[in-house]
Design an enzyme around this catalytic site. Structure first.
Site, short mmCIF file in Angstrom:
data_model
loop_
_atom_site.label_atom_id
_atom_site.label_comp_id
_atom_site.label_asym_id
_atom_site.label_seq_id
_atom_site.Cartn_x
_atom_site.Cartn_y
_atom_site.Cartn_z
N GLY A 181 0.82 -1.21 0.00
CA GLY A 181 0.00 0.00 0.00
C GLY A 181 0.85 1.26 0.00
CD GLU A 217 14.87 -4.81 17.75
OE1 GLU A 217 14.36 -4.83 18.88
OE2 GLU A 217 15.96 -5.32 17.47
CG ASP A 270 7.72 4.93 11.84
OD1 ASP A 270 7.57 3.75 11.52
OD2 ASP A 270 7.49 5.36 12.98
CG PHE A 304 -3.07 0.43 3.79
CD1 PHE A 304 -2.13 0.60 4.80
CD2 PHE A 304 -2.97 1.23 2.66
CE1 PHE A 304 -1.12 1.54 4.69
CE2 PHE A 304 -1.96 2.18 2.54
CZ PHE A 304 -1.03 2.33 3.55
N GLY A 305 -4.89 -0.31 6.78
CA GLY A 305 -4.67 0.17 8.15
C GLY A 305 -5.95 0.65 8.81
CG HIS A 327 -0.63 10.41 7.10
ND1 HIS A 327 -1.70 9.87 6.41
CD2 HIS A 327 0.05 9.32 7.58
CE1 HIS A 327 -1.68 8.55 6.49
NE2 HIS A 327 -0.62 8.20 7.19
#
Length: 212
Positions: free
Chosen positions: A17, A46, A75, A164-165, A192
């Site tokens: 996505g 990570e 992010d 999505f999300g 965003h």
């Protein structure tokens, strides 16, 4: 690089996505976007940061070092004011402490937990925003960091089939639609991530020329 040669940029994600949302706008700048699926040797990165900026930089630096190419990382997450701006950087793994229902995706499990946590919160206090921090890292160590937001509120039940999300729960009052009711182009114009990408591309030429 000649005028007909595209710059290859690695987007530090496996999320199809996100790749779709970024590939078309960046193509207009002569940029070919590839995801981490093109580099299976790169393992899981990570995310140990406590902010969107820290996590984006961790991912972009690692991918740039591993590939020798310009890396772009995003992010992003959802901040809900009634939850002290949670789930925030933990948005993607918000419901990892919950068991999935039969056939339930992670996205749906995350939304189920969010609705549970907000079960006693009235609509007027469900203000929220999507946040995206986007960074680009060059092999010479130069870095560019930008940020974009999208204000809204959390619905009491999912609405819409796109995206999505948390998109089905995110209501944009100014257009009276959920994020999941928007086409990809409509979403990119408001989101965003779209706002962060426009900020990134506005500074891209200077960044690549070593001026930013």
């Amino acid at each position: 690089m000649n005028d007909n040669e595209k710059l290859r940029v690695v987007l530090a994600t496996h999320n199809a996505g996100k790749i779709r949302e970024l590939a078309d706008p960046m193509a207009d700048f002569g940029i070919e976007v590839v995801g981490l699926s093109a580099f299976p040797e790169i393992g899981e990165i990570e995310e140990t940061g406590t902010t969107f900026e820290e996590n984006a930089l961790i991912k972009a630096r690692a991918v740039c070092a591993a590939t020798g190419l310009v890396a772009v990382a995003d992010d992003s997450g959802l901040e809900v004011d009634a939850l002290d701006k949670g789930p925030g950087v933990y948005s993607a793994r918000y419901s990892n402490d919950w068991e999935s229902l039969p056939g339930e995706s992670v996205d749906k499990r995350n939304m189920r937990k969010l609705l549970f946590e907000l079960r006693d919160v009235p609509p007027a206090r469900r203000s929220c925003r999507f946040v995206s921090c986007m960074v680009a890292v060059r092999p010479d160590g130069r870095e560019l960091v930008v940020r974009g937001t999208w204000e809204g509120r959390i619905l009491e039940e999912p609405l819409g089939e796109n995206g999505f999300g948390y998109d089905p729960l995110f209501w944009d009052e100014s257009i009276r639609k959920s994020a999941a009711q928007l086409t990809r182009d409509e979403k990119n114009a408001r989101s965003h991530r779209g706002n962060a990408l426009r900020a990134l591309l506005a500074r891209w030429s200077d960044f690549m020329a070593g001026k930013s």
